[in-house]
Design a protein around this motif. Structure first.
Motif, PDB file in Angstrom:
ATOM      1  N   THR A  69       4.479 -19.149 134.898  1.00  0.00           N
ATOM      2  CA  THR A  69       3.068 -19.304 135.217  1.00  0.00           C
ATOM      3  C   THR A  69       2.895 -19.125 136.718  1.00  0.00           C
ATOM      4  N   ARG A  70       1.949 -18.289 137.097  1.00  0.00           N
ATOM      5  CA  ARG A  70       1.672 -18.097 138.520  1.00  0.00           C
ATOM      6  C   ARG A  70       0.273 -18.643 138.786  1.00  0.00           C
ATOM      7  N   GLU A  71       0.238 -19.642 139.671  1.00  0.00           N
ATOM      8  CA  GLU A  71      -1.042 -20.236 140.036  1.00  0.00           C
ATOM      9  C   GLU A  71      -1.018 -20.557 141.518  1.00  0.00           C
ATOM     10  N   ASP A  72      -2.040 -20.178 142.212  1.00  0.00           N
ATOM     11  CA  ASP A  72      -2.136 -20.393 143.662  1.00  0.00           C
ATOM     12  C   ASP A  72      -0.916 -19.849 144.395  1.00  0.00           C
TER      13      ASP A  72
END
Length: 84
Positions: A69-72
């Motif tokens: 998961t890629r977030e921020d």
């Protein structure tokens, strides 16, 4: 009567569902299956030592799921194990 011309179309590739476009051939697995017999009292398949076949190691499965998961701008990778 004037001669008619046939419209020639290029052959089209077969349209396949998305799941089949990513499918790969099944690999043959070489393995020795245990000798099974039917237990008339329990109505289940048992190995030669009387163990229910469903409990034999060959019937167990183990799966590992990895997700990212890629977030921020941070990448998080998590693993989940599912073992019988």
């Amino acid at each position: 009567m004037a001669p008619t011309t046939l419209e020639i179309r290029p052959p089209q590739a077969a349209v396949r569902p998305f799941g089949l476009t990513k499918a790969v051939p099944v690999r043959a697995e070489a393995g020795v299956w245990p000798v099974l017999s039917l237990c008339p009292e329990r109505q289940i398949s048992v190995t030669t030592d009387g163990e229910p076949f469903i409990h034999a190691p060959s019937m167990k499965s183990a799966f590992e799921t990895v997700s990212q998961t890629r977030e921020d701008s941070q990448l998080d990778e998590s693993k989940s194990n599912d073992t019988d």
